[in-house]
Design an enzyme around this catalytic site. Structure first.
Site, PDB file in Angstrom:
ATOM      1  N   ARG A 179      -1.465  -0.609  -8.267  1.00 11.94           N
ATOM      2  CA  ARG A 179      -2.832  -0.169  -7.975  1.00 11.94           C
ATOM      3  C   ARG A 179      -2.817   1.349  -8.187  1.00 11.94           C
ATOM      4  O   ARG A 179      -1.911   2.033  -7.690  1.00 11.94           O
ATOM      5  CB  ARG A 179      -3.203  -0.476  -6.531  1.00 11.94           C
ATOM      6  CG  ARG A 179      -4.536   0.159  -6.112  1.00 11.94           C
ATOM      7  CD  ARG A 179      -4.750   0.093  -4.594  1.00 11.94           C
ATOM      8  NE  ARG A 179      -4.773  -1.251  -4.094  1.00 11.94           N
ATOM      9  CZ  ARG A 179      -4.369  -1.591  -2.855  1.00 11.94           C
ATOM     10  NH1 ARG A 179      -3.899  -0.670  -2.030  1.00 11.94           N
ATOM     11  NH2 ARG A 179      -4.409  -2.835  -2.460  1.00 11.94           N
ATOM     12  N   ASP A 223       0.842  -1.199   0.000  1.00 12.34           N
ATOM     13  CA  ASP A 223       0.000   0.000   0.000  1.00 12.34           C
ATOM     14  C   ASP A 223       0.877   1.249   0.000  1.00 12.34           C
ATOM     15  O   ASP A 223       2.033   1.216   0.446  1.00 12.34           O
ATOM     16  CB  ASP A 223      -0.864   0.053   1.275  1.00 12.34           C
ATOM     17  CG  ASP A 223      -2.048  -0.920   1.233  1.00 12.34           C
ATOM     18  OD1 ASP A 223      -2.343  -1.467   0.161  1.00 12.34           O
ATOM     19  OD2 ASP A 223      -2.672  -1.114   2.296  1.00 12.34           O
TER      20      ASP A 223
HETATM   21  C1  LIG Z   1      -8.967  -1.084  -3.198  1.00  7.51           C
HETATM   22  C2  LIG Z   1      -8.516   0.256  -2.749  1.00  7.51           C
HETATM   23  C3  LIG Z   1      -7.269   0.396  -2.180  1.00  7.51           C
HETATM   24  C4  LIG Z   1      -6.806   1.655  -1.787  1.00  7.51           C
HETATM   25  N1  LIG Z   1      -5.516   1.802  -1.345  1.00  7.51           N
HETATM   26  C5  LIG Z   1      -5.045   3.021  -1.079  1.00  7.51           C
HETATM   27  C6  LIG Z   1      -3.678   3.229  -0.771  1.00  7.51           C
HETATM   28  O1  LIG Z   1      -2.859   2.295  -0.749  1.00  7.51           O
HETATM   29  N2  LIG Z   1      -3.260   4.497  -0.487  1.00  7.51           N
HETATM   30  C7  LIG Z   1      -4.128   5.563  -0.529  1.00  7.51           C
HETATM   31  O2  LIG Z   1      -3.686   6.697  -0.289  1.00  7.51           O
HETATM   32  N3  LIG Z   1      -5.439   5.393  -0.817  1.00  7.51           N
HETATM   33  C8  LIG Z   1      -5.909   4.163  -1.096  1.00  7.51           C
HETATM   34  N4  LIG Z   1      -7.225   4.002  -1.425  1.00  7.51           N
HETATM   35  C9  LIG Z   1      -8.188   5.113  -1.199  1.00  7.51           C
HETATM   36  C10 LIG Z   1      -8.297   6.013  -2.410  1.00  7.51           C
HETATM   37  O3  LIG Z   1      -7.102   6.748  -2.544  1.00  7.51           O
HETATM   38  C11 LIG Z   1      -9.469   6.998  -2.259  1.00  7.51           C
HETATM   39  O4  LIG Z   1      -9.304   7.783  -1.136  1.00  7.51           O
HETATM   40  C12 LIG Z   1     -10.831   6.333  -2.162  1.00  7.51           C
HETATM   41  O5  LIG Z   1     -10.917   5.235  -3.024  1.00  7.51           O
HETATM   42  C13 LIG Z   1     -11.937   7.321  -2.569  1.00  7.51           C
HETATM   43  O6  LIG Z   1     -11.728   7.761  -3.889  1.00  7.51           O
HETATM   44  P1  LIG Z   1     -12.654   7.357  -5.121  1.00  7.51           P
HETATM   45  O7  LIG Z   1     -11.775   7.147  -6.320  1.00  7.51           O
HETATM   46  O8  LIG Z   1     -13.518   6.213  -4.776  1.00  7.51           O
HETATM   47  O9  LIG Z   1     -13.456   8.672  -5.450  1.00  7.51           O
HETATM   48  P2  LIG Z   1     -14.396   9.585  -4.526  1.00  7.51           P
HETATM   49  O10 LIG Z   1     -14.783  10.717  -5.419  1.00  7.51           O
HETATM   50  O11 LIG Z   1     -13.772   9.887  -3.233  1.00  7.51           O
HETATM   51  O12 LIG Z   1     -15.622   8.666  -4.282  1.00  7.51           O
HETATM   52  C14 LIG Z   1     -16.541   8.313  -5.315  1.00  7.51           C
HETATM   53  C15 LIG Z   1     -17.819   7.841  -4.651  1.00  7.51           C
HETATM   54  O13 LIG Z   1     -17.569   6.628  -3.955  1.00  7.51           O
HETATM   55  C16 LIG Z   1     -18.216   6.609  -2.705  1.00  7.51           C
HETATM   56  N5  LIG Z   1     -17.211   6.479  -1.646  1.00  7.51           N
HETATM   57  C17 LIG Z   1     -15.886   6.729  -1.734  1.00  7.51           C
HETATM   58  N6  LIG Z   1     -15.251   6.429  -0.572  1.00  7.51           N
HETATM   59  C18 LIG Z   1     -16.211   5.989   0.280  1.00  7.51           C
HETATM   60  C19 LIG Z   1     -16.224   5.509   1.626  1.00  7.51           C
HETATM   61  N7  LIG Z   1     -15.119   5.391   2.334  1.00  7.51           N
HETATM   62  N8  LIG Z   1     -17.418   5.153   2.172  1.00  7.51           N
HETATM   63  C20 LIG Z   1     -18.563   5.217   1.451  1.00  7.51           C
HETATM   64  N9  LIG Z   1     -18.612   5.638   0.172  1.00  7.51           N
HETATM   65  C21 LIG Z   1     -17.464   6.030  -0.408  1.00  7.51           C
HETATM   66  C22 LIG Z   1     -19.001   7.879  -2.604  1.00  7.51           C
HETATM   67  O14 LIG Z   1     -20.339   7.640  -3.039  1.00  7.51           O
HETATM   68  C23 LIG Z   1     -18.322   8.814  -3.575  1.00  7.51           C
HETATM   69  O15 LIG Z   1     -19.183   9.762  -4.098  1.00  7.51           O
HETATM   70  C24 LIG Z   1      -7.673   2.779  -1.893  1.00  7.51           C
HETATM   71  C25 LIG Z   1      -8.933   2.637  -2.460  1.00  7.51           C
HETATM   72  C26 LIG Z   1      -9.356   1.414  -2.909  1.00  7.51           C
HETATM   73  C27 LIG Z   1     -10.679   1.306  -3.576  1.00  7.51           C
END
Ligand SMILES: Cc1cc2nc3c(=O)[nH]c(=O)nc-3n(C[C@H](O)[C@H](O)[C@H](O)COP(=O)(O)OP(=O)(O)OC[C@H]3O[C@@H](n4cnc5c(N)ncnc54)[C@H](O)[C@@H]3O)c2cc1C
Length: 304
Positions: A175, A125
């Protein structure tokens, strides 16, 4: 709404543990390995893969990292024994990066070596920007000897394109996500449109250059753009995967899988859930809003 999210996020660390547990439970498999195993079995039966994360980060003493390594080894053993379609995700600061980089390198390398014995894979990560250079360095050193390792790039970082360019010649397994940590403006883009454009641009470069990408987002605009690229580059399902966090947008998850794409769910488990949940909420106040929204959706019987 932002001030409301901020208020919840700021006060949440003072809220009694059972209440935080109630809000967090949709995002965490449980405290025990058996909770994660049973959840992964359910995901697998729904044609979804998993990546298992042992909760914990920013450890200060070596014993804590060694304990985490031991639990990860048990996870790898359980995956193999139960024939789960799952790999593991590890956090460098959980593996001791803040204590000693070589110690961290050896811990992660040991897990990659162990995973290789059963044909499994380790994802490193990406944490806050102060750890990015070390994480990429550790990743590349391990990758020299083992192919079954990958790391993460964060599209909100200003440095992201140069990391993409640096990692492409290594045929890196990455990722790609937006990034969740609180960063200064000089480090990370703040404008959501720029972050999305940077995500799309990075994804295009990585896929066009033969890198395997875990497309980690719940943002349907980004999912759509990824589908466009997959079609444009005529990629086969085994050349990429979508990734989503446990507890977020089950409907989108199903849509992607039913459309014939591979999807992996990030499944955290462990006793360190309280710290994880409150830290995440503080780092990204919007999550508090998502939790409240999901809570009311569930209360009203709406699916999410
Ligand atoms: C499999 C996976 C691994 C990840 N690993 C890392 C990592 O190693 N390092 C890192 O910095 N970040 C990591 N992240 C987090 C990532 O960086 C984002 O902060 C997170 O995915 C929200 O961004 P989004 O692209 O979904 O867009 P956003 O615009 O934030 O979200 C899109 C939509 O998804 C929904 N949503 C998003 N997050 C949530 C939540 N927590 N609860 C409920 N609904 C939500 C909402 O409806 C939102 O409108 C990871 C995410 C995923 C999916």
């Amino acid at each position: 709404m932002r001030w409301f999210n901020q208020l919840i996020a700021t006060t949440l660390p003072f809220v009694p543990k059972p209440i935080v547990g109630f809000f967090s439970k949709h995002y965490i498999a449980g405290e025990k390995l058996e909770n994660a195993v049973s959840l992964v079995k359910t995901l697998n039966s729904q044609r979804m893969m998993a990546t298992i994360d042992v909760l914990g980060e920013e450890v200060k003493v070596k014993e804590q990292s060694l304990k985490a390594v031991q639990i990860y080894n048990e996870v790898l053993e359980a995956i193999s024994k139960e024939k789960l379609d799952a790999n593991i995700s590890v956090k460098p600061t959980h593996m001791g990066l803040n204590i000693d980089k070589e110690f961290c390198y050896n811990n992660i390398r040991g897990l990659v070596e162990e995973a290789a014995k059963t044909g499994n894979f380790v994802r490193i990560d990406m944490e806050d920007s102060t750890t990015a250079d070390d994480t990429i360095d550790i990743y590349l050193r391990i990758k020299n000897d083992f192919p079954n390792v990958g790391t993460v790039l964060q599209a909100y970082l200003r440095r992201n394109i140069s990391d993409v360019n640096r990692l492409i010649p290594h045929h890196a397994n990455l990722r790609l996500c937006k990034g969740i940590y609180k960063e200064k403006r000089e480090i990370a883009y703040k404008d959501k449109m720029i972050i999305n454009d940077n995500f799309n641009y990075s994804l295009e470069k990585l896929l066009n250059n033969g890198c395997y990408v875990g497309i980690a987002t719940h943002d349907e605009k980004l999912v759509w753009h990824a589908l466009k690229l997959i079609d444009q580059f005529k990629l086969k399902p085994e050349q990429y995967e979508f990734q989503m966090l446990l507890g977020v947008d089950h409907e989108l998850r199903r849509i992607i899988v039913n459309d014939g794409h591979r999807l992996r769910v990030y499944v955290p488990f462990g006793s360190d859930w309280f710290g994880y949940s409150t830290r995440r909420l503080k780092e990204n106040p919007d999550i508090a809003g998502h939790i409240i929204k999901n809570f009311f959706n569930r209360l009203l019987g709406r699916k999410k």
